[in-house]
Design an enzyme around this catalytic site. Structure first.
Site, PDB file in Angstrom:
ATOM      1  N   LYS A  24       0.540  -0.801  -0.039  1.00 50.73           N
ATOM      2  CA  LYS A  24      -0.081  -0.197  -0.048  1.00 50.73           C
ATOM      3  C   LYS A  24       1.048   1.462   0.130  1.00 50.73           C
ATOM      4  CE  LYS A  24      -2.884  -0.730  -0.846  1.00 50.73           C
ATOM      5  NZ  LYS A  24      -3.804  -2.256  -1.749  1.00 50.73           N
ATOM      6  N   GLU A  51       2.122   2.050  -3.215  1.00 52.81           N
ATOM      7  CA  GLU A  51       1.477   2.184  -4.646  1.00 52.81           C
ATOM      8  C   GLU A  51       1.289   4.002  -3.928  1.00 52.81           C
ATOM      9  OE1 GLU A  51      -1.249  -0.862  -3.238  1.00 52.81           O
ATOM     10  OE2 GLU A  51      -1.893  -0.791  -6.044  1.00 52.81           O
TER      11      GLU A  51
END
Ligand code: AGP
Length: 614
Positions: A491, A494
């Site tokens: 996460k 990203e």
């Protein structure tokens, strides 16, 4: 990858296509374009590198009053994100316009005859040649649908394709070849819609038809005719969808990612409603098509997925082994397909996919189908391709997930596998009734615990500010917290573009610890379970090397106060479900670090929500 939209009807098509492109933009946002039937010039085409906003500003005041057209938002595969490579692509005479999602593997050999005749291509894409070929087939006297089928016959690869010709205003031909990229049609009485996924159609209609691989739709405002790739007519029914389009707006939140993180308490409630029963404690998955005899004969469970969905599968593996006592393994779907896995009819394959369209996963599912494996899939998008391949589907019930970074659907998919594990354990008689009661009761507390975890937001935002300028991060966990550490790292990568690694904490001393110094923070998941003491030792080892540590601990755990630099204390929840609560912290930490760094949170660079190319 790539979003396709089309409209034919009585209303102005331009605004409908633009709105559809905005809804599909999460699939790819390198460039966008539209082609409309224009009374004066035949086809009006406009394209722009960048997001849909770029296209809109380029269109300013120029949209013709056409009532049919096609559009595309691109995730680049062949050729960079430029105006020239943006779709729609035209043949040299401007007679045919094509949009395409997927890959034409033999595009170079298809281009060769044109190049030999001195004909130039205007783009570097694998798509443009399709427009040339369709135009040639039309010139040979074929009609549009016949021409598209003929060109599909020459092309190799998996893709979806939508084609128009200026000779027939209002007619659109759409085709799906192989498993890359879905096509769904929307039906109103005197208008039809075409889109890569439901989210773009639902503001207009709930009456939809999904194209299966190998199907062609010949569409006008009044009717749709379906054929296979040989031109044999097909009958297809219209399905009525209940998906909620209202959920696809940001509301009071700055980003979809934050909104979707906040939807998790309610979403979790929806996931467990009707599936977890308290009296007597059990999980009800009675709609599973597997017989008791078949379930007892399972010798192995293989869980597959990509990215975040693979991390869900990794948590799920623990549940399957612990509650159902069946040997379980997890595989990256792309690796699974190509290593010739040993499979048989007693291997239950569980696939996980938010979109249900991920091409690597679909290939893996085909491999499993060929081997005769029973298949169960966990999916968020109604009617998606994975749900058509699998024998059974557990829907995530999370509503549309728009942010490219998955959050709420990871939560839902882990719960789905938790339920499957308990169901398998009961069916096989391997689940102790007190363990079943404990898990079912714990699941009832989960929505509230996730709601309480969201109350940690101010603390997490503060921690995020403290570490937002770090260039590298390590995430550590053990057991079922290890996949959550992997997800924390994914996460962060990203949405903030910070380099981050997720490791099982025991592995740290075997290499990664060399990276540790005062500039490299570690997020350590030290949940209260049988591995807590080992995790604590790992944290001490990090501190001995001056590494800053953010410890995520269970409620009431004070053992890391004064050891870790920051301690984030989770709300109370039973141990097996604690990874789900810790997941909220990972999501919020990534979000707030990205916010500090001014990143494009909902549409990070280079990514696409739905990955339909290998
Ligand atoms: C998640 O944040 C990523 N965008 C990505 O890893 C994603 O989980 C992966 O591409 C799989 O997608 P799916 O769940 O739609 O199959």
């Amino acid at each position: 990858m790539c979003g396709i939209i089309g409209y034919t009807g009585q209303r102005p098509a331009g605004p409908i296509l633009i709105e559809g492109l905005r809804r599909l933009e999460y699939r790819g946002y390198d460039s966008a374009g539209i082609a409309l039937f224009d009374d004066r010039d035949g086809l009006f085409v406009q394209r722009a590198a960048g997001k849909v906003d770029q296209l809109v500003s380029r269109l300013e005041g120029t949209l013709p009053p056409a009532s049919a057209g096609i559009g595309h938002t691109r995730w680049a595969t062949h050729g960079g994100a430029t105006d020239a490579n943006a779709h729609p692509h035209l043949d040299p005479s401007g007679r045919v316009a094509v949009v395409h999602n997927g890959i034409i593997e033999n595009f170079e050999s298809l281009q060769r005859p044109y190049r030999q005749r001195g004909i130039r291509f205007m783009s570097e894409t694998d798509t443009e040649v399709l427009a040339y070929l369709v135009a040639d087939e039309l010139a040979r006297g074929l009609d549009l649908a016949e021409a598209v089928r003929a060109v599909i016959g020459m092309s190799e690869g998996a893709y979806s394709l939508v084609v128009i010709t200026k000779d027939e205003p209002g007619r659109i031909v759409a085709a799906r070849v192989g498993n890359a990229g879905g096509i769904v049609l929307g039906h109103n009485e005197d208008e039809k819609f075409i889109a890569s996924d439901l989210a773009a159609l639902l503001p207009h209609t709930r009456n939809v038809t999904f194209l299966e691989p190998g199907e062609v739709a010949d569409i006008t405002a009044e009717a749709v005719r379906y054929t296979d790739l040989e031109g044999m007519p097909l009958m297809k029914a219209i399905e009525v969808q209940s998906y909620d389009p209202v959920a696809a707006v940001k509301g009071r939140f700055k980003h979809f990612m934050l909104k979707e993180i906040h939807e998790q308490p309610v979403g979790t409630l929806d996931m467990i409603r009707g599936r977890y029963r308290l009296d007597p404690p059990s999980v009800d998955l009675d709609d599973m098509p597997f017989s008791a005899e078949q379930v007892r004969a399972f010798t192995r469970v293989v869980l597959i997925g990509m990215g975040t969905s693979m991390h869900s599968a990794m948590v799920g593996r623990h549940y399957i082994e612990r509650f159902a006592r069946i040997p379980a393994e997890v595989d990256n779907a792309a690796e699974f397909t190509y290593r010739r896995p040993v499979l048989d009819e007693h291997t239950l394959v569980i696939s996980v996919s938010q979109s249900g369209e991920t091409v690597d996963l679909l290939a893996a599912m085909e491999e499993a189908r060929a081997a005769g494996c029973p298949q169960l899939t966990v999916c968020n998008v109604p009617g998606a391709q994975t749900t058509r391949v699998a024998d059974a589907t557990i829907y995530m019930r999370m509503g549309p997930e728009i942010a490219v970074a998955s959050t709420k659907t990871m939560m839902a998919s882990i719960i789905a596998i938790h339920a499957v594990a308990l169901w398998l354990g009961r069916m096989r008689g391997t689940l102790d009734s007190s363990l079943e009661r404990e898990q079912v009761e714990a699941a009832q507390h989960l929505p509230a615990a996730i709601g309480e975890a969201l109350l940690l937001e101010p603390q997490i935002a503060q921690v995020a500010r403290k570490y937002a300028q770090a260039e590298h991060f390590l995430f550590l966990g053990r057991g079922w917290a290890y996949p959550i550490a992997m997800e924390g790292a994914l996460k962060l990568k990203e949405v903030s573009y910070i380099h981050a690694e997720g490791y099982p904490a025991g592995e740290m001393k075997h290499g990664p610890i060399a990276l540790i110094d005062e500039h490299m923070p570690t997020v350590a998941l030290a949940l209260r379970d049988e591995l807590h003491d080992k995790m604590r030792s790992n944290i001490e080892q990090l501190k001995a090397r001056r590494g800053p540590v953010v410890a995520v601990v269970s409620q009431g755990d004070e053992t890391l106060n004064g050891v870790a630099d920051d301690v984030i204390e989770l709300p109370e929840i039973e141990a097996a479900l604690s990874p789900l609560v810790a997941l909220v912290v990972m999501q919020l930490l990534a979000y707030y670090i990205a916010l500090e760094r001014g990143a494009d949170i909902d549409q990070p660079r280079n990514l696409a929500k739905t990955v339909t190319v290998e």
